[in-house]
Design a protein around this motif. Structure first.
Motif, PDB file in Angstrom:
ATOM      1  N   ARG A  83       5.919  20.902  39.629  1.00 38.08           N
ATOM      2  CA  ARG A  83       5.035  20.396  40.678  1.00 38.08           C
ATOM      3  C   ARG A  83       3.794  19.770  40.059  1.00 38.08           C
ATOM      4  NH1 ARG A  83       3.995  24.815  43.115  1.00 38.08           N
ATOM      5  NH2 ARG A  83       5.657  24.659  44.653  1.00 38.08           N
ATOM      6  N   ALA A  84       3.160  20.477  39.124  1.00 38.37           N
ATOM      7  CA  ALA A  84       1.949  19.969  38.480  1.00 38.37           C
ATOM      8  C   ALA A  84       2.240  18.679  37.707  1.00 38.37           C
ATOM      9  CB  ALA A  84       1.363  21.029  37.540  1.00 38.37           C
ATOM     10  N   ALA A  85       3.361  18.659  36.995  1.00 40.07           N
ATOM     11  CA  ALA A  85       3.718  17.472  36.216  1.00 40.07           C
ATOM     12  C   ALA A  85       3.980  16.279  37.134  1.00 40.07           C
ATOM     13  CB  ALA A  85       4.940  17.757  35.350  1.00 40.07           C
ATOM     14  N   LEU A  86       4.674  16.499  38.230  1.00 41.27           N
ATOM     15  CA  LEU A  86       4.969  15.408  39.155  1.00 41.27           C
ATOM     16  C   LEU A  86       3.706  14.919  39.856  1.00 41.27           C
ATOM     17  CD1 LEU A  86       8.348  16.649  40.670  1.00 41.27           C
ATOM     18  CD2 LEU A  86       7.999  14.754  39.078  1.00 41.27           C
ATOM     19  N   GLN A  87       2.821  15.841  40.233  1.00 38.91           N
ATOM     20  CA  GLN A  87       1.562  15.440  40.858  1.00 38.91           C
ATOM     21  C   GLN A  87       0.727  14.608  39.886  1.00 38.91           C
ATOM     22  OE1 GLN A  87       0.104  19.315  42.000  1.00 38.91           O
ATOM     23  NE2 GLN A  87       0.783  19.055  44.123  1.00 38.91           N
ATOM     24  N   HIS A  88       0.686  15.048  38.637  1.00 42.51           N
ATOM     25  CA  HIS A  88      -0.062  14.312  37.621  1.00 42.51           C
ATOM     26  C   HIS A  88       0.526  12.919  37.412  1.00 42.51           C
ATOM     27  CE1 HIS A  88      -1.080  13.067  33.493  1.00 42.51           C
ATOM     28  NE2 HIS A  88      -2.255  13.558  33.825  1.00 42.51           N
ATOM     29  N   GLU A  89       1.830  12.831  37.350  1.00 41.56           N
ATOM     30  CA  GLU A  89       2.488  11.533  37.143  1.00 41.56           C
ATOM     31  C   GLU A  89       2.268  10.613  38.344  1.00 41.56           C
ATOM     32  OE1 GLU A  89       4.538   8.554  35.175  1.00 41.56           O
ATOM     33  OE2 GLU A  89       3.555  10.386  34.482  1.00 41.56           O
TER      34      GLU A  89
ATOM     35  N   ALA B 285       0.376   7.076  38.195  1.00 42.50           N
ATOM     36  CA  ALA B 285       1.017   5.850  38.672  1.00 42.50           C
ATOM     37  C   ALA B 285       0.134   5.152  39.707  1.00 42.50           C
ATOM     38  CB  ALA B 285       2.386   6.171  39.266  1.00 42.50           C
ATOM     39  N   LYS B 286      -0.506   5.925  40.578  1.00 40.58           N
ATOM     40  CA  LYS B 286      -1.397   5.329  41.574  1.00 40.58           C
ATOM     41  C   LYS B 286      -2.597   4.673  40.905  1.00 40.58           C
ATOM     42  CE  LYS B 286      -0.361   8.183  45.581  1.00 40.58           C
ATOM     43  NZ  LYS B 286      -0.885   9.195  46.509  1.00 40.58           N
ATOM     44  N   SER B 287      -3.116   5.296  39.872  1.00 41.04           N
ATOM     45  CA  SER B 287      -4.288   4.723  39.205  1.00 41.04           C
ATOM     46  C   SER B 287      -3.923   3.473  38.420  1.00 41.04           C
ATOM     47  CB  SER B 287      -4.962   5.754  38.292  1.00 41.04           C
ATOM     48  OG  SER B 287      -4.145   6.033  37.176  1.00 41.04           O
ATOM     49  N   ASP B 288      -2.643   3.290  38.101  1.00 41.59           N
ATOM     50  CA  ASP B 288      -2.194   2.080  37.429  1.00 41.59           C
ATOM     51  C   ASP B 288      -2.087   0.904  38.393  1.00 41.59           C
ATOM     52  OD1 ASP B 288      -2.052   3.330  34.998  1.00 41.59           O
ATOM     53  OD2 ASP B 288       0.128   3.500  34.965  1.00 41.59           O
ATOM     54  N   THR B 289      -2.060   1.197  39.688  1.00 41.40           N
ATOM     55  CA  THR B 289      -1.993   0.144  40.689  1.00 41.40           C
ATOM     56  C   THR B 289      -3.367  -0.506  40.785  1.00 41.40           C
ATOM     57  OG1 THR B 289      -0.379   1.434  41.935  1.00 41.40           O
ATOM     58  CG2 THR B 289      -1.468  -0.349  43.109  1.00 41.40           C
ATOM     59  N   PRO B 290      -3.425  -1.822  40.695  1.00 42.17           N
ATOM     60  CA  PRO B 290      -4.728  -2.492  40.775  1.00 42.17           C
ATOM     61  C   PRO B 290      -5.458  -2.158  42.071  1.00 42.17           C
ATOM     62  CG  PRO B 290      -3.019  -4.038  40.109  1.00 42.17           C
ATOM     63  CD  PRO B 290      -2.338  -2.754  40.495  1.00 42.17           C
TER      64      PRO B 290
ATOM     65  N   ARG C 144      -4.328  -1.409  46.096  1.00 44.59           N
ATOM     66  CA  ARG C 144      -4.594  -0.156  46.800  1.00 44.59           C
ATOM     67  C   ARG C 144      -5.394  -0.404  48.069  1.00 44.59           C
ATOM     68  NH1 ARG C 144      -7.031   3.728  42.447  1.00 44.59           N
ATOM     69  NH2 ARG C 144      -7.575   1.793  41.435  1.00 44.59           N
ATOM     70  N   LEU C 145      -6.415  -1.283  47.979  1.00 42.18           N
ATOM     71  CA  LEU C 145      -7.216  -1.592  49.158  1.00 42.18           C
ATOM     72  C   LEU C 145      -6.406  -2.336  50.207  1.00 42.18           C
ATOM     73  CD1 LEU C 145     -10.612  -2.585  47.509  1.00 42.18           C
ATOM     74  CD2 LEU C 145     -10.079  -0.510  48.790  1.00 42.18           C
ATOM     75  N   ALA C 146      -5.514  -3.213  49.761  1.00 42.35           N
ATOM     76  CA  ALA C 146      -4.652  -3.928  50.707  1.00 42.35           C
ATOM     77  C   ALA C 146      -3.774  -2.938  51.468  1.00 42.35           C
ATOM     78  CB  ALA C 146      -3.799  -4.956  49.976  1.00 42.35           C
ATOM     79  N   ALA C 147      -3.277  -1.921  50.774  1.00 45.22           N
ATOM     80  CA  ALA C 147      -2.449  -0.905  51.425  1.00 45.22           C
ATOM     81  C   ALA C 147      -3.269  -0.110  52.436  1.00 45.22           C
ATOM     82  CB  ALA C 147      -1.836   0.024  50.380  1.00 45.22           C
TER      83      ALA C 147
END
Length: 83
Positions: A31-37, A41-46, A50-53
């Motif tokens: 769970r911790a590993a998946l949450q971290h990943e 991944a979200k922080s890699d999104t420009p 993210r704001l458009a979403a």
């Protein structure tokens, strides 16, 4: 829905993560590993994407913007500073 790990190398990785994190169970470690990943991944999104979403979700939930609305005047009236 349960997640079954049939690959022994993945099971070994889960155990290593459990030990490193001091997690009580492999489930907690996974769970911790998946949450971290997911967070990574979200922080890699420009930011623009993210704001458009966020804008897209807001329009879906709130509807389109109301035309000809003076938000500043409304806020000033609420705070009694509009005079």
């Amino acid at each position: 829905m349960p997640l079954y790990i049939r690959d022994s190398s993945v099971d070994d990785l889960a155990e290593q993560v459990r030990i490193q994190l001091g997690a009580r169970t492999k489930t907690d470690a996974v769970r911790a590993a998946l949450q971290h990943e997911l967070q990574r991944a979200k922080s890699d999104t420009p930011m623009r994407e993210r704001l458009a979403a966020v804008r897209r979700r807001a329009r879906e939930e709130l509807g389109p913007p109301v035309p000809d609305v003076d938000i500043k005047k409304i806020m000033d009236d609420i705070w009694e500073e509009g005079e």
